[in-house]
Motif scaffolding. Sequence first.
Motif, mmCIF file in Angstrom:
data_model
loop_
_atom_site.group_PDB
_atom_site.id
_atom_site.type_symbol
_atom_site.label_atom_id
_atom_site.label_comp_id
_atom_site.label_asym_id
_atom_site.label_seq_id
_atom_site.Cartn_x
_atom_site.Cartn_y
_atom_site.Cartn_z
ATOM 1 N N LEU A 71 35.278 -16.599 19.482
ATOM 2 C CA LEU A 71 34.594 -17.497 18.560
ATOM 3 C C LEU A 71 34.568 -18.890 19.177
ATOM 4 O O LEU A 71 35.611 -19.518 19.351
ATOM 5 C CB LEU A 71 35.329 -17.526 17.220
ATOM 6 C CG LEU A 71 34.749 -18.404 16.122
ATOM 7 C CD1 LEU A 71 33.368 -17.900 15.700
ATOM 8 C CD2 LEU A 71 35.687 -18.438 14.924
ATOM 9 N N LEU A 72 33.368 -19.354 19.535
ATOM 10 C CA LEU A 72 33.210 -20.649 20.188
ATOM 11 C C LEU A 72 32.365 -21.572 19.318
ATOM 12 O O LEU A 72 31.217 -21.251 19.009
ATOM 13 C CB LEU A 72 32.543 -20.476 21.554
ATOM 14 C CG LEU A 72 33.235 -19.514 22.520
ATOM 15 C CD1 LEU A 72 32.400 -19.338 23.775
ATOM 16 C CD2 LEU A 72 34.633 -20.005 22.861
ATOM 17 N N ASP A 73 32.923 -22.706 18.943
ATOM 18 C CA ASP A 73 32.189 -23.727 18.195
ATOM 19 C C ASP A 73 31.495 -24.618 19.224
ATOM 20 O O ASP A 73 32.061 -25.605 19.696
ATOM 21 C CB ASP A 73 33.155 -24.526 17.323
ATOM 22 C CG ASP A 73 32.461 -25.546 16.442
ATOM 23 O OD1 ASP A 73 31.254 -25.800 16.656
ATOM 24 O OD2 ASP A 73 33.130 -26.102 15.554
ATOM 25 N N LYS A 128 31.834 -34.595 19.492
ATOM 26 C CA LYS A 128 33.144 -35.263 19.515
ATOM 27 C C LYS A 128 33.981 -34.911 18.280
ATOM 28 O O LYS A 128 34.621 -35.763 17.678
ATOM 29 C CB LYS A 128 32.975 -36.776 19.648
ATOM 30 C CG LYS A 128 32.315 -37.186 20.949
ATOM 31 C CD LYS A 128 32.192 -38.679 21.047
ATOM 32 C CE LYS A 128 31.782 -39.182 22.381
ATOM 33 N NZ LYS A 128 30.702 -38.706 23.083
ATOM 34 N N ARG A 129 33.966 -33.628 17.922
ATOM 35 C CA ARG A 129 34.718 -33.132 16.790
ATOM 36 C C ARG A 129 35.749 -32.137 17.281
ATOM 37 O O ARG A 129 35.489 -31.341 18.177
ATOM 38 C CB ARG A 129 33.752 -32.463 15.795
ATOM 39 C CG ARG A 129 34.442 -31.897 14.575
ATOM 40 C CD ARG A 129 33.478 -31.300 13.560
ATOM 41 N NE ARG A 129 32.386 -30.517 14.099
ATOM 42 C CZ ARG A 129 32.498 -29.292 14.585
ATOM 43 N NH1 ARG A 129 33.670 -28.707 14.666
ATOM 44 N NH2 ARG A 129 31.430 -28.645 15.024
ATOM 45 N N GLY A 130 36.908 -32.182 16.715
ATOM 46 C CA GLY A 130 37.955 -31.244 17.083
ATOM 47 C C GLY A 130 37.787 -29.901 16.389
ATOM 48 O O GLY A 130 36.835 -29.695 15.631
ATOM 49 N N PRO A 131 38.706 -28.982 16.648
ATOM 50 C CA PRO A 131 38.646 -27.668 16.016
ATOM 51 C C PRO A 131 38.779 -27.760 14.495
ATOM 52 O O PRO A 131 39.414 -28.671 13.966
ATOM 53 C CB PRO A 131 39.841 -26.929 16.621
ATOM 54 C CG PRO A 131 40.149 -27.658 17.879
ATOM 55 C CD PRO A 131 39.810 -29.085 17.618
ATOM 56 N N ARG A 132 38.199 -26.794 13.814
ATOM 57 C CA ARG A 132 38.276 -26.713 12.346
ATOM 58 C C ARG A 132 39.416 -25.763 11.974
ATOM 59 O O ARG A 132 39.197 -24.587 11.687
ATOM 60 C CB ARG A 132 36.954 -26.222 11.788
ATOM 61 C CG ARG A 132 35.814 -27.152 12.080
ATOM 62 C CD ARG A 132 34.523 -26.604 11.567
ATOM 63 N NE ARG A 132 33.447 -27.553 11.798
ATOM 64 C CZ ARG A 132 32.206 -27.367 11.434
ATOM 65 N NH1 ARG A 132 31.863 -26.251 10.823
ATOM 66 N NH2 ARG A 132 31.297 -28.270 11.679
ATOM 67 N N VAL A 175 38.354 -28.512 21.946
ATOM 68 C CA VAL A 175 39.749 -28.543 22.407
ATOM 69 C C VAL A 175 39.904 -29.654 23.438
ATOM 70 O O VAL A 175 39.351 -29.579 24.534
ATOM 71 C CB VAL A 175 40.165 -27.182 23.006
ATOM 72 C CG1 VAL A 175 41.596 -27.239 23.523
ATOM 73 C CG2 VAL A 175 39.987 -26.073 21.985
ATOM 74 N N GLN A 176 40.656 -30.678 23.081
ATOM 75 C CA GLN A 176 40.833 -31.840 23.955
ATOM 76 C C GLN A 176 42.292 -32.137 24.278
ATOM 77 O O GLN A 176 42.583 -32.831 25.243
ATOM 78 C CB GLN A 176 40.224 -33.091 23.300
ATOM 79 C CG GLN A 176 38.748 -32.971 22.985
ATOM 80 C CD GLN A 176 37.885 -32.948 24.230
ATOM 81 O OE1 GLN A 176 38.195 -33.584 25.224
ATOM 82 N NE2 GLN A 176 36.807 -32.176 24.194
ATOM 83 N N THR A 177 43.218 -31.654 23.446
ATOM 84 C CA THR A 177 44.621 -32.027 23.593
ATOM 85 C C THR A 177 45.516 -30.792 23.474
ATOM 86 O O THR A 177 45.093 -29.740 22.981
ATOM 87 C CB THR A 177 45.044 -33.038 22.506
ATOM 88 O OG1 THR A 177 45.021 -32.364 21.229
ATOM 89 C CG2 THR A 177 44.119 -34.259 22.483
ATOM 90 N N LEU A 178 46.761 -30.969 23.870
ATOM 91 C CA LEU A 178 47.742 -29.906 23.689
ATOM 92 C C LEU A 178 47.970 -29.633 22.210
ATOM 93 O O LEU A 178 48.207 -28.491 21.809
ATOM 94 C CB LEU A 178 49.059 -30.269 24.375
ATOM 95 C CG LEU A 178 49.005 -30.400 25.905
ATOM 96 C CD1 LEU A 178 50.372 -30.786 26.448
ATOM 97 C CD2 LEU A 178 48.511 -29.120 26.563
#
Length: 194
Positions: free
Chosen positions: A7-9, A16-20, A41-44
Amino acid sequence: VCDELILLDIDATPNKRGPRFKEIEQFTSKLFCPVTIGGGVQTLDDIRGLLNAGADKVAIRSHARSPFLRDAVNKFGAQCITVGIDYRTVHASMAVHMARALAGEGVGEILLTNTDRDGTRAGYDLSTILVVCDSVGIPVIANGGCSGPEDMLKAIQCGAHAVAASTMFLYDNVTPQDCKVYLHERNVPVRIEA
């Protein structure tokens, strides 16, 4: 029944939105198969949040910074980190170069998508799949262009460890089980549902 869902958003990163996380948790709570989730996905902490929300693996885009990928692998383990390489046919050699670099970073697997073929049902990009699979020592998931189980078999024969498909399931009268039976009859090890 499919063996795994991806599943890829695809709008998350460009917007510039993070995961839901809440929606993902609701989605995964009803699943009985492994799921790979990506997008934004941008951060740990994003990875941790997705794993806590029920993801078995987290997909990260191939343009992610190398230190981030190394940190992700070190923190969560290679088995949790899938990196997506999206490429156009004219840039297939770049995809091979990227795959080698990503394997060197220690990621667990590569989701290899030819965006020119994605959704077309024109068949996988077998020549690139072959070269990438020969170039890396990690699993490669072939994606983009599948028109049926025959295409899946060809990608597996080129070295793909797994195959992804979506459009044909939406528009054709074929199921994941049909594909598994076809592959099983051709000596590809798959789980067949009773």
